[in-house]
Design a protein around this motif. Structure first.
Motif, PDB file in Angstrom:
ATOM      1  N   UNK A 223       0.855  -1.185   0.000  1.00 20.93           N
ATOM      2  CA  UNK A 223       0.000   0.000   0.000  1.00 20.93           C
ATOM      3  C   UNK A 223       0.893   1.238   0.000  1.00 20.93           C
ATOM      4  N   UNK A 224       0.280   2.378  -0.222  1.00 22.24           N
ATOM      5  CA  UNK A 224       0.996   3.657  -0.151  1.00 22.24           C
ATOM      6  C   UNK A 224       0.092   4.650   0.553  1.00 22.24           C
ATOM      7  N   UNK A 225       0.159   4.719   1.886  1.00 19.02           N
ATOM      8  CA  UNK A 225      -0.787   5.565   2.640  1.00 19.02           C
ATOM      9  C   UNK A 225      -0.671   7.050   2.345  1.00 19.02           C
ATOM     10  N   UNK A 226       0.389   7.458   1.625  1.00 17.41           N
ATOM     11  CA  UNK A 226       0.584   8.890   1.343  1.00 17.41           C
ATOM     12  C   UNK A 226       0.427   9.225  -0.138  1.00 17.41           C
ATOM     13  N   UNK A 227       0.230   8.228  -0.974  1.00 16.60           N
ATOM     14  CA  UNK A 227       0.108   8.436  -2.418  1.00 16.60           C
ATOM     15  C   UNK A 227       1.180   9.395  -2.919  1.00 16.60           C
ATOM     16  N   UNK A 228       2.422   9.089  -2.612  1.00 15.54           N
ATOM     17  CA  UNK A 228       3.524   9.989  -2.935  1.00 15.54           C
ATOM     18  C   UNK A 228       3.695  10.215  -4.436  1.00 15.54           C
ATOM     19  N   UNK A 229       3.297   9.238  -5.254  1.00 12.97           N
ATOM     20  CA  UNK A 229       3.483   9.379  -6.695  1.00 12.97           C
ATOM     21  C   UNK A 229       2.340  10.119  -7.380  1.00 12.97           C
ATOM     22  N   UNK A 230       1.251  10.383  -6.637  1.00 14.45           N
ATOM     23  CA  UNK A 230       0.103  11.057  -7.243  1.00 14.45           C
ATOM     24  C   UNK A 230       0.418  12.538  -7.434  1.00 14.45           C
ATOM     25  N   UNK A 231       0.180  13.092  -8.623  1.00 19.99           N
ATOM     26  CA  UNK A 231       0.537  14.504  -8.879  1.00 19.99           C
ATOM     27  C   UNK A 231      -0.234  15.507  -8.034  1.00 19.99           C
ATOM     28  N   UNK A 232      -1.386  15.119  -7.498  1.00 20.91           N
ATOM     29  CA  UNK A 232      -2.185  16.056  -6.715  1.00 20.91           C
ATOM     30  C   UNK A 232      -2.033  15.875  -5.210  1.00 20.91           C
ATOM     31  N   UNK A 259      -0.915  15.736   2.320  1.00 17.38           N
ATOM     32  CA  UNK A 259      -2.352  15.943   2.209  1.00 17.38           C
ATOM     33  C   UNK A 259      -2.788  15.229   0.934  1.00 17.38           C
ATOM     34  N   UNK A 260      -3.627  14.226   1.076  1.00 19.82           N
ATOM     35  CA  UNK A 260      -4.041  13.396  -0.045  1.00 19.82           C
ATOM     36  C   UNK A 260      -4.944  14.170  -1.008  1.00 19.82           C
ATOM     37  N   UNK A 261      -5.009  13.720  -2.258  1.00 15.88           N
ATOM     38  CA  UNK A 261      -5.943  14.333  -3.219  1.00 15.88           C
ATOM     39  C   UNK A 261      -7.391  14.016  -2.849  1.00 15.88           C
ATOM     40  N   UNK A 268      -9.157   3.623  -9.481  1.00 20.21           N
ATOM     41  CA  UNK A 268      -9.290   2.411  -8.673  1.00 20.21           C
ATOM     42  C   UNK A 268      -7.956   1.979  -8.075  1.00 20.21           C
ATOM     43  N   UNK A 269      -6.876   2.131  -8.824  1.00 21.41           N
ATOM     44  CA  UNK A 269      -5.561   1.730  -8.320  1.00 21.41           C
ATOM     45  C   UNK A 269      -5.130   2.587  -7.139  1.00 21.41           C
ATOM     46  N   UNK A 270      -5.368   3.893  -7.225  1.00 22.28           N
ATOM     47  CA  UNK A 270      -5.030   4.784  -6.112  1.00 22.28           C
ATOM     48  C   UNK A 270      -5.832   4.439  -4.864  1.00 22.28           C
ATOM     49  N   UNK A 271      -7.085   4.102  -5.044  1.00 19.93           N
ATOM     50  CA  UNK A 271      -7.944   3.767  -3.908  1.00 19.93           C
ATOM     51  C   UNK A 271      -7.463   2.493  -3.210  1.00 19.93           C
ATOM     52  N   UNK A 272      -6.981   1.544  -4.002  1.00 21.57           N
ATOM     53  CA  UNK A 272      -6.425   0.326  -3.415  1.00 21.57           C
ATOM     54  C   UNK A 272      -5.149   0.636  -2.642  1.00 21.57           C
ATOM     55  N   UNK A 273      -4.342   1.549  -3.168  1.00 25.22           N
ATOM     56  CA  UNK A 273      -3.063   1.874  -2.531  1.00 25.22           C
ATOM     57  C   UNK A 273      -3.238   2.449  -1.130  1.00 25.22           C
ATOM     58  N   UNK A 274      -4.321   3.180  -0.906  1.00 24.04           N
ATOM     59  CA  UNK A 274      -4.538   3.758   0.427  1.00 24.04           C
ATOM     60  C   UNK A 274      -5.494   2.898   1.264  1.00 24.04           C
ATOM     61  N   UNK A 275      -5.835   1.716   0.740  1.00 24.13           N
ATOM     62  CA  UNK A 275      -6.675   0.807   1.503  1.00 24.13           C
ATOM     63  C   UNK A 275      -8.142   1.153   1.475  1.00 24.13           C
ATOM     64  N   UNK A 311      -9.692  14.882   6.911  1.00 22.47           N
ATOM     65  CA  UNK A 311      -9.498  13.451   6.702  1.00 22.47           C
ATOM     66  C   UNK A 311      -8.365  13.125   5.735  1.00 22.47           C
ATOM     67  N   UNK A 312      -7.945  14.089   4.923  1.00 21.77           N
ATOM     68  CA  UNK A 312      -6.870  13.830   3.956  1.00 21.77           C
ATOM     69  C   UNK A 312      -5.488  14.174   4.503  1.00 21.77           C
TER      70      UNK A 312
END
Length: 501
Positions: A223-232, A259-261, A268-275, A311-312
């Protein structure tokens, strides 16, 4: 003269008490895997029974360094290491109790087999035997017994490693109403998800630091609880904070806010990454890592309450194992507390992260203090800093419609509007918003709908003869919903270009 007398704890009583320390099944598995990572493994394989046989066994296998018979015997001892001693930087242990207390919290029979320099050795704790004999007796297995153990062939495929076996699941027997196999099937996915989060740094590492984990034949993806690779994803600069350990030596902890997007920006892939996004609210807060292993998450440690608007927000904190006592890391490695000497420094980090999350959330909603926009809804302040919502009767679109209505018609409209205002389903909206179940995307024809409405409103206002067409269009573009579609302004002016001349 005073004298010292040896006082050995009653074996069955103490072991029985330690079996009730409060481990969850998935936390107990993670505690055993800590030993695997400390042994420099690259592969961890979990084996769950695939058939409801009489002998249900869970196995935890690694390809770590393995242990000789003497080392394994010492590792099976309760309190085999002193938590006060300085350990290796990659050591995820704490009190020398983890493997034993975690395992026996879930089963009555714990067997450990280790392969080291071509030699197999094995010892077993059997709580049934301890209760019967009331002595600290660990069983040493013979080679023929070892070769007959479940999953042993998988260990022998490695040049070295360790296999931990759990048998006799009395706890699951009670909680599942005797359906132990069914309970283990359900736990398999829970365990996989838990490991994907707790050990995500190891699972996503590159090169020699990478650890691959499997549940039966399924590979665990990090998982990636911080979504570090997401541009937003919004990230703040990482900083270090100096703190002295219990021996006065200066150590460093590292802090980085994220702060998450918005959920609508996640595929769907991003949602799986943060559980999953349905638990975003309870997962906000600090994420405390000890030697890259996640210890605790989803809490602000009492600094601030959790809320929907924050929450983000998440704050990553990395600490070394030399600060275990300062952070009050417990035996289960499931709880911690922030040292008093750095609370003030971390509090500002929390406030900053929360403020960014709130600003991002409110920016998506109605903007405050914008005088040149006519919103359809007004946010009104009531008593005690509470708010309610009502239709903006000064809205220009509303006024245009109002001027075309008779007094009787307008009276009926007011009755309807007041009922709408009194019955806004705020509770259901909150629930749906919390579950990200509110539709955000607009229909494909929405732009055309708004444009057609604009044409009608311009024609309506033009019939009053009070303003020019450019003035009418300008008024509309400062009104909901036209202010959200700037492209319409040009189209409306083009539509009436002959009249403007």
């Amino acid at each position: 003269m005073s004298a010292y007398k040896q006082s050995i704890p009653q074996a069955d009583t103490l072991m029985g008490a330690m079996r009730s320390m409060g481990y969850s099944f998935e936390a107990a598995i993670a505690d055993v895997i800590d030993n695997s990572i400390s042994a420099n493994c690259n592969v961890v394989k979990l084996y769950f029974p695939s058939e409801p046989t009489d002998s249900l066994v869970v196995g935890i296998l690694d390809d770590g360094e393995g242990m000789s018979a003497d080392v394994l015997f010492e590792a099976m001892r309760y309190g085999s290491t002193d938590s006060e001693f300085e350990r290796q930087v990659n050591d995820l242990g704490r009190f020398g109790l983890g493997m034993k207390s975690a395992s026996l919290s879930q089963c009555r029979v714990l067997t450990v087999v280790s392969l080291h320099e071509g030699q197999l050795s094995s010892y077993s704790w059997d709580f049934n035997c301890i209760q019967e004999r009331k002595e600290w007796i660990v069983k040493e297995l013979e080679q023929t017994e070892i070769k007959a153990l479940p999953y042993i062939d998988s260990l022998l495929k490695f040049p070295h490693g360790t296999l931990v076996l759990w048998q006799d699941f009395d706890v699951l027997e009670k909680t599942s109403g005797g359906l132990v196999y069914d309970a283990l099937v359900d736990l398999k996915d829970i365990v996989a998800n838990n490991l994907a989060l707790i050990f995500h740094n190891f699972l996503s590492a590159r090169g020699k630091d990478n650890v691959k984990m499997y549940v039966n034949k399924g590979k665990i993806k990090p998982m990636d609880p911080f979504l570090e690779s997401h541009p937003k994803t919004t990230t703040k600069k990482e900083r270090s904070i100096a703190i002295r350990d219990s021996k006065g030596k200066e150590r460093q902890i590292w802090v980085k806010p994220y702060i998450l997007p918005f959920a609508t920006d996640l595929n769907d892939e991003h949602r799986k990454l943060i559980g999953g996004i349905e638990t975003l609210r309870i997962k906000q807060g600090f994420y405390v890592y000890r030697n890259k292993r996640l210890i605790i998450w989803g809490t602000w440690f009492g600094m601030k309450p959790r809320s929907e608007l924050t929450k983000n927000a998440r704050v990553r904190v990395d600490i070394p194992n030399s600060l275990d006592d300062i952070w009050s890391i417990d035996i289960k490695k499931q709880t911690a507390s922030i040292p008093k000497q750095i609370q003030r420094q971390l509090r500002q980090t929390v406030i900053d992260a929360m403020d960014i999350s709130v600003r991002k959330q409110t920016h998506r909603g109605r903007r405050e203090n914008v005088d040149d926009i006519d919103y359809i809804w007004d946010r009104m302040e009531g008593r005690g800093k509470t708010f309610y919502y009502q239709i903006n009767r000064e809205n220009k679109v509303f006024q245009m419609v109002r001027e075309r209505m008779s007094e009787e018609d307008y009276t009926l409209l007011e009755i309807l509007l007041k009922e709408i205002e009194q019955n806004v389903p705020t509770q259901q909206i909150y629930i749906d918003k919390s579950n990200d179940a509110i539709r955000q995307e607009e229909p494909d024809n929405r732009l055309d709908e708004v444009y057609q409405l604009g044409v009608y409103m311009v024609s309506l206002a033009k019939s009053f003869g009070k303003k020019s067409i450019p003035e009418i269009v300008s008024d509309l573009m400062r009104t909901d919903p036209f202010c959200k579609y700037k492209v319409i302004e040009k189209k409306l002016l083009e539509n009436y270009k002959d009249e403007i001349k």
